[in-house]
Design a protein around this motif. Structure first.
Motif, PDB file in Angstrom:
ATOM      1  N   VAL A  65       0.841  -1.193   0.000  1.00  0.00           N
ATOM      2  CA  VAL A  65       0.000   0.000   0.000  1.00  0.00           C
ATOM      3  C   VAL A  65       0.875   1.242   0.000  1.00  0.00           C
ATOM      4  N   GLU A  66       0.668   2.086  -1.004  1.00  0.00           N
ATOM      5  CA  GLU A  66       1.410   3.339  -1.117  1.00  0.00           C
ATOM      6  C   GLU A  66       0.478   4.507  -0.809  1.00  0.00           C
ATOM      7  N   SER A  67       0.838   5.306   0.173  1.00  0.00           N
ATOM      8  CA  SER A  67       0.051   6.488   0.515  1.00  0.00           C
ATOM      9  C   SER A  67       0.229   7.556  -0.562  1.00  0.00           C
ATOM     10  N   LEU A  68      -0.881   8.174  -0.984  1.00  0.00           N
ATOM     11  CA  LEU A  68      -0.825   9.156  -2.059  1.00  0.00           C
ATOM     12  C   LEU A  68      -1.127  10.573  -1.580  1.00  0.00           C
ATOM     13  N   PHE A  69      -2.316  10.786  -1.044  1.00  0.00           N
ATOM     14  CA  PHE A  69      -2.697  12.122  -0.580  1.00  0.00           C
ATOM     15  C   PHE A  69      -3.924  12.017   0.324  1.00  0.00           C
ATOM     16  N   GLU A  70      -4.155  13.064   1.102  1.00  0.00           N
ATOM     17  CA  GLU A  70      -5.338  13.125   1.953  1.00  0.00           C
ATOM     18  C   GLU A  70      -6.490  13.761   1.191  1.00  0.00           C
ATOM     19  N   THR A  71      -7.686  13.274   1.451  1.00  0.00           N
ATOM     20  CA  THR A  71      -8.867  13.813   0.793  1.00  0.00           C
ATOM     21  C   THR A  71     -10.086  13.423   1.611  1.00  0.00           C
ATOM     22  N   GLU A  72     -11.248  13.743   1.118  1.00  0.00           N
ATOM     23  CA  GLU A  72     -12.491  13.330   1.779  1.00  0.00           C
ATOM     24  C   GLU A  72     -13.560  13.119   0.723  1.00  0.00           C
ATOM     25  N   LEU A  73     -14.183  11.925   0.752  1.00  0.00           N
ATOM     26  CA  LEU A  73     -15.219  11.568  -0.209  1.00  0.00           C
ATOM     27  C   LEU A  73     -16.404  10.949   0.520  1.00  0.00           C
ATOM     28  N   PRO A  74     -17.584  10.978  -0.097  1.00  0.00           N
ATOM     29  CA  PRO A  74     -18.704  10.195   0.432  1.00  0.00           C
ATOM     30  C   PRO A  74     -18.372   8.707   0.336  1.00  0.00           C
ATOM     31  N   TYR A  75     -18.979   7.920   1.224  1.00  0.00           N
ATOM     32  CA  TYR A  75     -18.709   6.486   1.216  1.00  0.00           C
ATOM     33  C   TYR A  75     -19.461   5.760   0.098  1.00  0.00           C
ATOM     34  N   LEU A  76     -18.814   4.740  -0.422  1.00  0.00           N
ATOM     35  CA  LEU A  76     -19.472   3.795  -1.304  1.00  0.00           C
ATOM     36  C   LEU A  76     -20.559   3.094  -0.502  1.00  0.00           C
ATOM     37  N   ALA A  77     -21.725   2.891  -1.088  1.00  0.00           N
ATOM     38  CA  ALA A  77     -22.808   2.200  -0.386  1.00  0.00           C
ATOM     39  C   ALA A  77     -22.339   0.816   0.052  1.00  0.00           C
ATOM     40  N   GLY A  78     -22.499   0.540   1.350  1.00  0.00           N
ATOM     41  CA  GLY A  78     -22.069  -0.734   1.885  1.00  0.00           C
ATOM     42  C   GLY A  78     -20.662  -0.726   2.442  1.00  0.00           C
ATOM     43  N   ALA A  79     -19.967   0.418   2.329  1.00  0.00           N
ATOM     44  CA  ALA A  79     -18.565   0.488   2.763  1.00  0.00           C
ATOM     45  C   ALA A  79     -18.332   1.527   3.846  1.00  0.00           C
ATOM     46  N   ALA A  80     -19.405   2.074   4.398  1.00  0.00           N
ATOM     47  CA  ALA A  80     -19.272   3.074   5.472  1.00  0.00           C
ATOM     48  C   ALA A  80     -18.947   2.386   6.782  1.00  0.00           C
ATOM     49  N   PRO A  81     -18.415   3.127   7.750  1.00  0.00           N
ATOM     50  CA  PRO A  81     -18.127   2.529   9.056  1.00  0.00           C
ATOM     51  C   PRO A  81     -19.403   2.002   9.724  1.00  0.00           C
ATOM     52  N   VAL A  82     -19.263   0.912  10.453  1.00  0.00           N
ATOM     53  CA  VAL A  82     -20.394   0.401  11.231  1.00  0.00           C
ATOM     54  C   VAL A  82     -20.576   1.302  12.435  1.00  0.00           C
ATOM     55  N   PRO A  83     -21.784   1.816  12.660  1.00  0.00           N
ATOM     56  CA  PRO A  83     -21.978   2.701  13.818  1.00  0.00           C
ATOM     57  C   PRO A  83     -21.606   1.994  15.121  1.00  0.00           C
ATOM     58  N   ALA A  84     -20.887   2.725  15.968  1.00  0.00           N
ATOM     59  CA  ALA A  84     -20.492   2.170  17.260  1.00  0.00           C
ATOM     60  C   ALA A  84     -21.686   2.071  18.179  1.00  0.00           C
ATOM     61  N   PHE A  85     -21.775   0.980  18.928  1.00  0.00           N
ATOM     62  CA  PHE A  85     -22.879   0.778  19.882  1.00  0.00           C
ATOM     63  C   PHE A  85     -22.509   1.448  21.194  1.00  0.00           C
ATOM     64  N   THR A  86     -23.366   2.303  21.656  1.00  0.00           N
ATOM     65  CA  THR A  86     -23.140   2.970  22.940  1.00  0.00           C
ATOM     66  C   THR A  86     -24.341   2.776  23.841  1.00  0.00           C
ATOM     67  N   LEU A  87     -24.086   2.661  25.109  1.00  0.00           N
ATOM     68  CA  LEU A  87     -25.161   2.512  26.101  1.00  0.00           C
ATOM     69  C   LEU A  87     -25.712   3.864  26.483  1.00  0.00           C
TER      70      LEU A  87
END
Length: 219
Positions: A197-219
């Motif tokens: 894996v070669e790091s290229l640059f920082e950016t920000e994009l919307p997530y691909l459907a099905g590839a977003a982080p799983v929401p953390a469960f909090t009490l």
């Protein structure tokens, strides 16, 4: 009398004032972006904005990424004339078309059937016969083959193993992964010993459907 919008001038300014200053210097990439009519990939009311430094809505909450992102993605992946490319998340079809002007063959996957059909129509109208877009979910579809290069056009929290399986040995994948605001564009290269894996640059994009982080469960 209204003066017609000068798309050719806007395209030249996009390349010289947006894309090139972000170290996109490969002549093949610059030629493609200076030639391809970006306005053909958005709806008529937005065509005058096609060359601005902004992501543009294309429906279903999806956007066409900024020109700078497209330029950097193309330069990072840099498909050769004899290579096959898989694009995941084709959206408007603009990046699909750019890839088609660089590579031998491009297969695009877009989960929204209407967007896939629109992208396919645009490619046909522009005479880009070596690129096609199929309506499919990347987390369900099975291309049944491997590719020299893969371009993931939306972000993923973690790089899916199934995408890596579609790379030929020696192939490479451009993908943005992580969590905002610290997303990172990387080039993943496959070889007999696994992946690098070669790091290229920082950016920000919307997530691909099905590839977003799983929401953390909090009490």
């Amino acid at each position: 009398m209204t003066t017609p919008f000068d798309f050719a001038r806007a395209r030249d300014l996009m390349v010289e004032q947006q894309v090139r200053p972000w170290d996109v210097l490969d002549i093949r990439v610059l030629d493609v972006m200076a030639t391809l009519p970006r306005e053909a990939f958005v709806d008529a009311p937005l065509q005058a904005l096609a060359y601005t430094d902004a992501a543009l809505p294309i429906g279903h909450g999806e956007t066409m990424n900024k020109p700078v992102f497209h330029g950097r993605a193309l330069q990072s992946l840099l498909p050769a004339e004899g290579e096959s490319v898989l694009e995941i998340g084709s959206g408007s079809g603009y990046l699909t078309a750019c890839l088609g002007m660089l590579a031998r063959e491009v297969v695009g996957i877009e989960r929204h059937a209407d967007l896939a059909n629109q992208a396919a129509d645009r490619l046909q109208r522009l005479g880009i016969a070596n690129a096609r877009v199929e309506a499919a979910d990347a987390f369900v579809a099975e291309p049944g083959r491997q590719f020299d290069a893969i371009c993931v056009s939306a972000a993923v929290d973690e790089i899916p193993q199934r995408f890596l399986q579609w790379l030929r040995p020696g192939g490479r994948m451009f993908v943005v992964h992580g969590r905002a605001p610290a997303m990172e564009a990387v080039l993943v290269q496959a070889d007999v010993n696994g992946t690098r894996v070669e790091s290229l640059f920082e950016t920000e994009l919307p997530y691909l459907a099905g590839a977003a982080p799983v929401p953390a469960f909090t009490l």
